[in-house]
Design a protein around this motif. Structure first.
Motif, PDB file in Angstrom:
ATOM      1  N   VAL A 109       0.935  -1.163   0.032  1.00 40.44           N
ATOM      2  CA  VAL A 109      -0.005   0.006  -0.132  1.00 40.44           C
ATOM      3  C   VAL A 109       1.099   1.078   0.019  1.00 40.44           C
ATOM      4  CG1 VAL A 109      -1.746   1.468   1.142  1.00 40.44           C
ATOM      5  CG2 VAL A 109      -2.032  -1.175   1.469  1.00 40.44           C
ATOM      6  N   LEU A 110       1.792   1.236   0.825  1.00 38.89           N
ATOM      7  CA  LEU A 110       2.727   2.360   0.950  1.00 38.89           C
ATOM      8  C   LEU A 110       3.631   2.662  -0.378  1.00 38.89           C
ATOM      9  CD1 LEU A 110       3.835   1.886   4.621  1.00 38.89           C
ATOM     10  CD2 LEU A 110       2.305   3.651   3.875  1.00 38.89           C
ATOM     11  N   PHE A 130       2.218   4.829  -3.289  1.00 36.56           N
ATOM     12  CA  PHE A 130       2.075   6.443  -3.224  1.00 36.56           C
ATOM     13  C   PHE A 130       3.223   7.119  -2.438  1.00 36.56           C
ATOM     14  CE2 PHE A 130      -0.594   5.062   0.346  1.00 36.56           C
ATOM     15  CZ  PHE A 130      -0.181   5.748   1.307  1.00 36.56           C
ATOM     16  N   MET A 131       4.375   6.175  -2.391  1.00 30.21           N
ATOM     17  CA  MET A 131       5.595   6.791  -1.600  1.00 30.21           C
ATOM     18  C   MET A 131       6.815   6.196  -2.633  1.00 30.21           C
ATOM     19  SD  MET A 131       5.079   6.342   2.472  1.00 30.21           S
ATOM     20  CE  MET A 131       6.698   7.093   2.846  1.00 30.21           C
ATOM     21  N   ALA A 132       7.445   6.812  -3.439  1.00 30.16           N
ATOM     22  CA  ALA A 132       8.197   6.731  -4.605  1.00 30.16           C
ATOM     23  C   ALA A 132       9.352   5.996  -4.213  1.00 30.16           C
ATOM     24  CB  ALA A 132       8.385   7.802  -5.297  1.00 30.16           C
ATOM     25  N   PRO A 133      10.261   6.339  -2.855  1.00 26.62           N
ATOM     26  CA  PRO A 133      11.394   5.681  -2.515  1.00 26.62           C
ATOM     27  C   PRO A 133      11.155   4.219  -2.282  1.00 26.62           C
ATOM     28  CG  PRO A 133      10.965   7.523  -1.280  1.00 26.62           C
ATOM     29  CD  PRO A 133       9.691   7.350  -2.023  1.00 26.62           C
ATOM     30  N   ILE A 134      10.016   3.582  -2.206  1.00 30.87           N
ATOM     31  CA  ILE A 134       9.704   1.991  -1.892  1.00 30.87           C
ATOM     32  C   ILE A 134       9.966   1.398  -3.019  1.00 30.87           C
ATOM     33  CG2 ILE A 134       8.351   0.400  -0.645  1.00 30.87           C
ATOM     34  CD1 ILE A 134       7.474   2.497   1.181  1.00 30.87           C
ATOM     35  N   PRO A 135      10.618   0.564  -3.618  1.00 36.49           N
ATOM     36  CA  PRO A 135      10.666   0.002  -4.764  1.00 36.49           C
ATOM     37  C   PRO A 135       9.764  -1.423  -4.923  1.00 36.49           C
ATOM     38  CG  PRO A 135      12.791  -0.753  -3.525  1.00 36.49           C
ATOM     39  CD  PRO A 135      12.122   0.381  -2.784  1.00 36.49           C
ATOM     40  N   GLY A 136       8.684  -1.202  -5.781  1.00 33.50           N
ATOM     41  CA  GLY A 136       7.510  -2.187  -5.762  1.00 33.50           C
ATOM     42  C   GLY A 136       8.101  -3.512  -5.840  1.00 33.50           C
ATOM     43  N   SER A 169      -0.115  -9.181  -1.801  1.00 40.67           N
ATOM     44  CA  SER A 169       0.613  -8.035  -2.764  1.00 40.67           C
ATOM     45  C   SER A 169      -0.559  -7.452  -3.524  1.00 40.67           C
ATOM     46  CB  SER A 169       1.703  -8.418  -3.536  1.00 40.67           C
ATOM     47  OG  SER A 169       3.082  -8.720  -2.920  1.00 40.67           O
ATOM     48  N   THR A 170      -1.370  -8.303  -4.079  1.00 42.69           N
ATOM     49  CA  THR A 170      -2.512  -7.891  -5.049  1.00 42.69           C
ATOM     50  C   THR A 170      -3.608  -7.149  -4.023  1.00 42.69           C
ATOM     51  OG1 THR A 170      -2.410  -9.898  -6.185  1.00 42.69           O
ATOM     52  CG2 THR A 170      -4.588  -8.668  -6.280  1.00 42.69           C
ATOM     53  N   VAL A 171      -3.907  -7.288  -2.770  1.00 45.80           N
ATOM     54  CA  VAL A 171      -4.778  -6.515  -2.140  1.00 45.80           C
ATOM     55  C   VAL A 171      -4.042  -5.424  -1.800  1.00 45.80           C
ATOM     56  CG1 VAL A 171      -5.736  -6.406   0.326  1.00 45.80           C
ATOM     57  CG2 VAL A 171      -6.145  -8.404  -1.158  1.00 45.80           C
ATOM     58  N   GLY A 172      -2.923  -5.222  -1.390  1.00 42.83           N
ATOM     59  CA  GLY A 172      -2.066  -4.022  -1.088  1.00 42.83           C
ATOM     60  C   GLY A 172      -1.879  -3.233  -2.347  1.00 42.83           C
ATOM     61  N   LEU A 173      -1.725  -3.629  -3.322  1.00 41.71           N
ATOM     62  CA  LEU A 173      -1.476  -2.841  -4.413  1.00 41.71           C
ATOM     63  C   LEU A 173      -2.819  -2.308  -4.794  1.00 41.71           C
ATOM     64  CD1 LEU A 173       1.030  -5.136  -6.444  1.00 41.71           C
ATOM     65  CD2 LEU A 173       1.597  -2.708  -5.521  1.00 41.71           C
ATOM     66  N   THR A 174      -3.889  -3.066  -4.818  1.00 43.54           N
ATOM     67  CA  THR A 174      -5.170  -2.683  -5.321  1.00 43.54           C
ATOM     68  C   THR A 174      -5.482  -1.623  -4.206  1.00 43.54           C
ATOM     69  OG1 THR A 174      -5.577  -4.650  -6.216  1.00 43.54           O
ATOM     70  CG2 THR A 174      -7.724  -3.167  -5.766  1.00 43.54           C
ATOM     71  N   VAL A 175      -5.496  -1.465  -2.998  1.00 42.03           N
ATOM     72  CA  VAL A 175      -5.767  -0.402  -1.934  1.00 42.03           C
ATOM     73  C   VAL A 175      -4.861   0.742  -2.296  1.00 42.03           C
ATOM     74  CG1 VAL A 175      -5.532   0.009   0.364  1.00 42.03           C
ATOM     75  CG2 VAL A 175      -6.633  -2.066  -0.316  1.00 42.03           C
ATOM     76  N   GLY A 176      -3.661   0.662  -2.307  1.00 40.77           N
ATOM     77  CA  GLY A 176      -2.586   1.806  -2.717  1.00 40.77           C
ATOM     78  C   GLY A 176      -3.013   2.396  -4.002  1.00 40.77           C
ATOM     79  N   SER A 177      -3.368   1.589  -5.036  1.00 43.40           N
ATOM     80  CA  SER A 177      -3.678   2.457  -6.112  1.00 43.40           C
ATOM     81  C   SER A 177      -5.173   2.998  -6.178  1.00 43.40           C
ATOM     82  CB  SER A 177      -3.745   1.153  -7.345  1.00 43.40           C
ATOM     83  OG  SER A 177      -2.767   0.606  -7.424  1.00 43.40           O
TER      84      SER A 177
END
Length: 181
Positions: free
Chosen positions: A4-5, A8-14, A34-42
């Motif tokens: 999730v972070l 929207f926080m560029a320094p963390i490499p996905g 990861s899918t849940v986290g990426l979807t929530v962050g997106s």
């Protein structure tokens, strides 16, 4: 939480977060988390763009990305968004902001984002799990399989486009029905 972070926080490499998830949790749980986290962050980026508007997005998104992606979204819409989510290395976090300004429903955004991110997320999760198992031969095969994934997406792009278009039309009909009720 890291997924999730990192949206929207560029320094963390996905990519690193996805592979580490596979290393720690195994490929299946890493894919799920990861899918849940990426979807929530997106969805957060998408929602921020909808709430705050174009002036904010233009400050966050580099002008060259804004111009190219806006043109692409106008020409191909949902299909272009889906392909952008599937393509590894594409700036998906920026795409979420731009899609927040586009005429796409929140429901369609979630579908396109979650499904489009699965192939790359799966590959990263499996890579992490294989690194944990020190199975380097399987990692080479995984790399080759990743390359082979691009061909079917290109070949069946029309079928994918029609499926997404049908889903978007259904979402619009449902939204109109809810408004009328």
């Amino acid at each position: 939480l890291f997924q999730v972070l990192q949206v929207f926080m560029a320094p963390i490499p996905g990519e690193l977060v996805g592979a580490v998830g596979g290393y720690i949790f195994g490929w299946w749980l890493s894919l799920l988390y990861s899918t849940v986290g990426l979807t929530v962050g997106s969805l957060i980026n998408f929602g921020v763009a909808r709430l705050v508007g174009r002036s904010f997005v233009e400050r966050v998104v580099p002008p060259q990305y804004m111009a190219r992606l806006s043109f692409l979204m106008e020409r191909q819409g949902v299909l272009a968004a889906f392909i952008c989510f599937v393509v590894p290395g594409f700036p998906k976090d920026i795409l979420c902001y731009i899609l927040g300004l586009a005429p796409i429903s929140g429901r369609m955004f979630i579908i396109v984002c979650a499904i489009g991110r699965i192939p790359g997320t799966l590959m990263l999760s499996i890579q992490g799990a294989l690194a944990y198992q020190e199975d380097w031969g399987a990692m080479v095969w995984l790399f080759l399989a990743s390359l082979a994934f691009v061909a079917p997406v290109y070949i069946w792009r029309e079928a994918v486009y029609h499926w997404l278009w049908d889903c978007e039309a259904e979402c619009q009909v449902e939204a109109r029905t809810q408004i009328l009720e």
